[in-house]
Design a protein around this motif. Structure first.
Motif, PDB file in Angstrom:
ATOM      1  N   ASN A 273       0.845  -1.195   0.000  1.00 36.08           N
ATOM      2  CA  ASN A 273       0.000   0.000   0.000  1.00 36.08           C
ATOM      3  C   ASN A 273       0.882   1.247   0.000  1.00 36.08           C
ATOM      4  OD1 ASN A 273       0.749   0.643   2.722  1.00 36.08           O
ATOM      5  ND2 ASN A 273      -0.820  -0.767   3.492  1.00 36.08           N
ATOM      6  N   THR A 274       0.274   2.397  -0.103  1.00 35.80           N
ATOM      7  CA  THR A 274       1.047   3.635  -0.237  1.00 35.80           C
ATOM      8  C   THR A 274       1.890   3.934   1.006  1.00 35.80           C
ATOM      9  OG1 THR A 274      -0.927   4.863   0.462  1.00 35.80           O
ATOM     10  CG2 THR A 274      -0.525   4.687  -1.914  1.00 35.80           C
ATOM     11  N   ASP A 275       1.366   3.600   2.185  1.00 32.73           N
ATOM     12  CA  ASP A 275       2.149   3.811   3.414  1.00 32.73           C
ATOM     13  C   ASP A 275       3.392   2.929   3.416  1.00 32.73           C
ATOM     14  OD1 ASP A 275       0.443   5.701   4.469  1.00 32.73           O
ATOM     15  OD2 ASP A 275      -0.741   4.255   5.610  1.00 32.73           O
ATOM     16  N   GLN A 276       3.236   1.706   2.933  1.00 31.46           N
ATOM     17  CA  GLN A 276       4.383   0.795   2.877  1.00 31.46           C
ATOM     18  C   GLN A 276       5.419   1.304   1.882  1.00 31.46           C
ATOM     19  OE1 GLN A 276       1.902  -2.713   2.030  1.00 31.46           O
ATOM     20  NE2 GLN A 276       2.798  -3.716   3.807  1.00 31.46           N
ATOM     21  N   ILE A 277       4.951   1.803   0.751  1.00 28.30           N
ATOM     22  CA  ILE A 277       5.866   2.356  -0.261  1.00 28.30           C
ATOM     23  C   ILE A 277       6.652   3.527   0.329  1.00 28.30           C
ATOM     24  CG2 ILE A 277       5.973   3.664  -2.435  1.00 28.30           C
ATOM     25  CD1 ILE A 277       5.530   0.723  -2.951  1.00 28.30           C
ATOM     26  N   SER A 278       5.952   4.400   1.017  1.00 26.88           N
ATOM     27  CA  SER A 278       6.605   5.585   1.592  1.00 26.88           C
ATOM     28  C   SER A 278       7.605   5.230   2.691  1.00 26.88           C
ATOM     29  CB  SER A 278       5.550   6.532   2.178  1.00 26.88           C
ATOM     30  OG  SER A 278       4.673   6.980   1.166  1.00 26.88           O
ATOM     31  N   SER A 279       7.436   4.026   3.287  1.00 22.63           N
ATOM     32  CA  SER A 279       8.314   3.632   4.392  1.00 22.63           C
ATOM     33  C   SER A 279       9.659   3.069   3.933  1.00 22.63           C
ATOM     34  CB  SER A 279       7.616   2.585   5.264  1.00 22.63           C
ATOM     35  OG  SER A 279       7.557   1.332   4.600  1.00 22.63           O
ATOM     36  N   LEU A 280       9.779   2.770   2.646  1.00 24.44           N
ATOM     37  CA  LEU A 280      11.021   2.180   2.144  1.00 24.44           C
ATOM     38  C   LEU A 280      12.185   3.159   2.295  1.00 24.44           C
ATOM     39  CD1 LEU A 280       9.743   0.468  -1.153  1.00 24.44           C
ATOM     40  CD2 LEU A 280      10.309  -0.654   1.016  1.00 24.44           C
ATOM     41  N   GLU A 281      13.315   2.661   2.728  1.00 28.35           N
ATOM     42  CA  GLU A 281      14.511   3.482   2.857  1.00 28.35           C
ATOM     43  C   GLU A 281      14.979   3.920   1.457  1.00 28.35           C
ATOM     44  OE1 GLU A 281      16.232   4.262   5.768  1.00 28.35           O
ATOM     45  OE2 GLU A 281      14.554   3.403   6.894  1.00 28.35           O
ATOM     46  N   THR A 282      15.614   5.077   1.391  1.00 29.70           N
ATOM     47  CA  THR A 282      16.049   5.593   0.089  1.00 29.70           C
ATOM     48  C   THR A 282      17.036   4.646  -0.609  1.00 29.70           C
ATOM     49  OG1 THR A 282      17.739   6.897   1.236  1.00 29.70           O
ATOM     50  CG2 THR A 282      15.684   8.011   0.675  1.00 29.70           C
ATOM     51  N   GLU A 283      17.939   4.033   0.189  1.00 33.26           N
ATOM     52  CA  GLU A 283      18.897   3.102  -0.425  1.00 33.26           C
ATOM     53  C   GLU A 283      18.197   1.846  -0.935  1.00 33.26           C
ATOM     54  OE1 GLU A 283      19.636   2.740   4.155  1.00 33.26           O
ATOM     55  OE2 GLU A 283      19.080   4.282   2.679  1.00 33.26           O
ATOM     56  N   ASP A 284      17.062   1.519  -0.308  1.00 35.31           N
ATOM     57  CA  ASP A 284      16.303   0.360  -0.764  1.00 35.31           C
ATOM     58  C   ASP A 284      15.562   0.685  -2.059  1.00 35.31           C
ATOM     59  OD1 ASP A 284      17.183  -1.015   1.443  1.00 35.31           O
ATOM     60  OD2 ASP A 284      15.383  -0.647   2.633  1.00 35.31           O
ATOM     61  N   VAL A 285      15.049   1.908  -2.146  1.00 34.36           N
ATOM     62  CA  VAL A 285      14.383   2.346  -3.382  1.00 34.36           C
ATOM     63  C   VAL A 285      15.376   2.302  -4.534  1.00 34.36           C
ATOM     64  CG1 VAL A 285      13.319   4.310  -4.579  1.00 34.36           C
ATOM     65  CG2 VAL A 285      12.652   3.753  -2.215  1.00 34.36           C
ATOM     66  N   ALA A 286      16.586   2.778  -4.264  1.00 36.00           N
ATOM     67  CA  ALA A 286      17.626   2.771  -5.294  1.00 36.00           C
ATOM     68  C   ALA A 286      18.037   1.350  -5.673  1.00 36.00           C
ATOM     69  CB  ALA A 286      18.850   3.551  -4.808  1.00 36.00           C
ATOM     70  N   ALA A 287      17.749   0.396  -4.796  1.00 33.74           N
ATOM     71  CA  ALA A 287      18.131  -1.002  -5.048  1.00 33.74           C
ATOM     72  C   ALA A 287      17.064  -1.779  -5.812  1.00 33.74           C
ATOM     73  CB  ALA A 287      18.420  -1.712  -3.735  1.00 33.74           C
ATOM     74  N   LEU A 288      15.868  -1.210  -5.946  1.00 32.74           N
ATOM     75  CA  LEU A 288      14.795  -1.914  -6.648  1.00 32.74           C
ATOM     76  C   LEU A 288      15.172  -2.180  -8.093  1.00 32.74           C
ATOM     77  CD1 LEU A 288      11.674   0.042  -5.317  1.00 32.74           C
ATOM     78  CD2 LEU A 288      12.215  -2.351  -4.846  1.00 32.74           C
ATOM     79  N   THR A 289      14.819  -3.346  -8.572  1.00 31.86           N
ATOM     80  CA  THR A 289      15.106  -3.654  -9.976  1.00 31.86           C
ATOM     81  C   THR A 289      14.149  -2.855 -10.855  1.00 31.86           C
ATOM     82  OG1 THR A 289      13.535  -5.495 -10.089  1.00 31.86           O
ATOM     83  CG2 THR A 289      15.786  -6.011  -9.355  1.00 31.86           C
ATOM     84  N   THR A 290      14.539  -2.622 -12.079  1.00 31.65           N
ATOM     85  CA  THR A 290      13.670  -1.872 -12.999  1.00 31.65           C
ATOM     86  C   THR A 290      12.368  -2.635 -13.234  1.00 31.65           C
ATOM     87  OG1 THR A 290      14.865  -2.881 -14.857  1.00 31.65           O
ATOM     88  CG2 THR A 290      15.588  -0.694 -14.145  1.00 31.65           C
ATOM     89  N   ALA A 291      12.447  -3.985 -13.255  1.00 28.39           N
ATOM     90  CA  ALA A 291      11.241  -4.799 -13.453  1.00 28.39           C
ATOM     91  C   ALA A 291      10.275  -4.615 -12.287  1.00 28.39           C
ATOM     92  CB  ALA A 291      11.618  -6.266 -13.600  1.00 28.39           C
ATOM     93  N   ALA A 292      10.816  -4.549 -11.072  1.00 26.27           N
ATOM     94  CA  ALA A 292       9.978  -4.364  -9.886  1.00 26.27           C
ATOM     95  C   ALA A 292       9.332  -2.987  -9.897  1.00 26.27           C
ATOM     96  CB  ALA A 292      10.806  -4.551  -8.626  1.00 26.27           C
ATOM     97  N   LEU A 293      10.115  -1.970 -10.262  1.00 30.26           N
ATOM     98  CA  LEU A 293       9.585  -0.603 -10.313  1.00 30.26           C
ATOM     99  C   LEU A 293       8.414  -0.483 -11.273  1.00 30.26           C
ATOM    100  CD1 LEU A 293      12.622   1.872 -10.231  1.00 30.26           C
ATOM    101  CD2 LEU A 293      10.662   1.853  -8.690  1.00 30.26           C
ATOM    102  N   GLN A 294       8.484  -1.201 -12.358  1.00 29.69           N
ATOM    103  CA  GLN A 294       7.422  -1.133 -13.364  1.00 29.69           C
ATOM    104  C   GLN A 294       6.105  -1.722 -12.864  1.00 29.69           C
ATOM    105  OE1 GLN A 294       9.305  -3.035 -16.708  1.00 29.69           O
ATOM    106  NE2 GLN A 294      10.281  -1.141 -17.409  1.00 29.69           N
TER     107      GLN A 294
END
Length: 375
Positions: A273-294
């Motif tokens: 959910n949106t709260d969970q998305i907002s809780s991700l650490e910035t380094e974790d966001v940068a670690a997401l694969t492009t496939a996952a981001l899509q």
């Protein structure tokens, strides 16, 4: 006859040869005085047959010397009827050999008292067959000491009834070794309460098979501590269902390492959910694969914080679908790094709305490539 047998004194009983002992009828065995039976030598005890053991009264069983009980053959021990094991003293239980314990019927095992179970040697516990383990009641399992729990073989762990696992004390679960934890099935994990599951040590959580983890419900997932979440292997992360991922607490998501984050699939990320998305650490966001981001929908894209937007790499930005680019708020657009803007494809630039273009800062505009401007 029985009266004559009963009239024998201890010395006379001890003088009987093993062949004579083996030849006694069940009625004659039952007629032996308990005090005289206690006078049996180990050689005489070893000569007893299963039918003779079955004929003994509970008082006679209880009076047997520990060394005599240990001398019984496994075949003779199998003569114990379901009510006879209860007559055994804890000292007699301790005296039993592993072979004797393994020869007990499942009804014998189920008939043992909790005190008798707690008195068993760890080697005897390890000697129990899978069928005997399955015959244990919840009360008997609860009565086991931590040393006994640790003595259980992996095959025995797997043989435990799910309901019995659900009755185990947290101390018993904490006592499990990583090897034992790896033997737990999905049905056994599903039977655990949230308190039980959250009591598992981190190395045990890490040892759980991916297949076993699928048995966890949303409440159990939510009960995971941050240390337990961080202990999950990438294969375990990847095996979580979308419902399980959605059940993770925001604090637990924030505790995920970059390596764990990279294991998330697009469908798993889309379940947040949106709260969970907002809780991700910035380094974790940068670690997401492009496939996952899509896999992110428009609401999730808009839930990205300013720090998360700034943390996106040019490769990640370039991988976003045009619908995701169009979903960015004007505030998010204004926060994008110049390198990220320069990485936008012409198709992504075309997807930008007038409001988004107007939101570009004076630092961002010069970063646009000529091909982007032309688009």
């Amino acid at each position: 006859n029985s009266d004559q047998i009963a009239a024998l004194n201890s010395d006379q009983i001890q003088s009987l040869r093993t062949a004579q002992v083996a030849a006694l009828s069940t009625a004659q065995i039952a007629a032996i005085e308990t005090a005289d039976l206690a006078a049996f030598t180990t050689s005489q005890a070893a000569a007893l047959r299963s039918t003779q053991i079955a004929a003994m009264t509970t008082d006679q069983i209880a009076q047997m010397q520990t060394e005599d009980l240990a001398a019984l053959t496994s075949a003779a021990v199998r003569g114990l009827s379901s009510d006879r094991p209860l007559a055994l003293t804890t000292d007699q239980i301790v005296a039993m050999t592993t072979a004797q314990v393994a020869s007990l019927s499942t009804s014998n095992i189920a008939a043992l008292s909790t005190d008798q179970i707690a008195a068993m040697e760890t080697a005897d516990v390890a000697a129990l067959t899978s069928a005997q383990i399955a015959a244990l009641t919840s009360d008997q399992l609860v009565a086991m000491t931590t040393d006994q729990i640790q003595a259980l073989r992996t095959a025995q762990i797997a043989a435990l009834e799910s309901a019995d696992v659900g009755a185990l004390l947290t101390d018993s679960l904490v006592a499990l070794t990583s090897t034992q934890a790896a033997a737990l099935t999905s049905a056994q994990l599903a039977a655990m309460s949230t308190d039980q599951f959250s009591s598992l040590e981190t190395e045990d959580v890490s040892a759980l098979t991916s297949a076993a983890l699928t048995g966890l419900n949303s409440d159990q997932i939510a009960s995971l501590t941050t240390d337990q979440v961080q202990a999950l292997r990438t294969a375990q992360i990847a095996a979580l269902s979308t419902a399980q991922v959605a059940a993770l607490e925001t604090g637990d998501l924030a505790a995920l390492t970059s390596t764990q984050i990279r294991a998330l699939s697009s469908t798993q990320l889309a379940a947040l959910n949106t709260d969970q998305i907002s809780s991700l650490e910035t380094e974790d966001v940068a670690a997401l694969t492009t496939a996952a981001l899509q896999g992110l929908n428009s609401n999730q894209i808009q839930a990205l914080t300013s720090d998360q937007i700034a943390a996106l790499t040019p490769t990640q930005v370039a991988s976003l679908k045009t619908s995701q680019i169009a979903a960015l708020t004007t505030s998010q657009i204004a926060l994008m790094e110049t390198a990220d803007l320069a990485a936008l494809t012409t198709a992504q630039v075309v997807a930008l709305s007038s409001a988004q273009l107007v939101a570009l800062t004076t630092d961002q505009v010069p970063a646009l490539r000529t091909a982007q401007i032309a688009a």
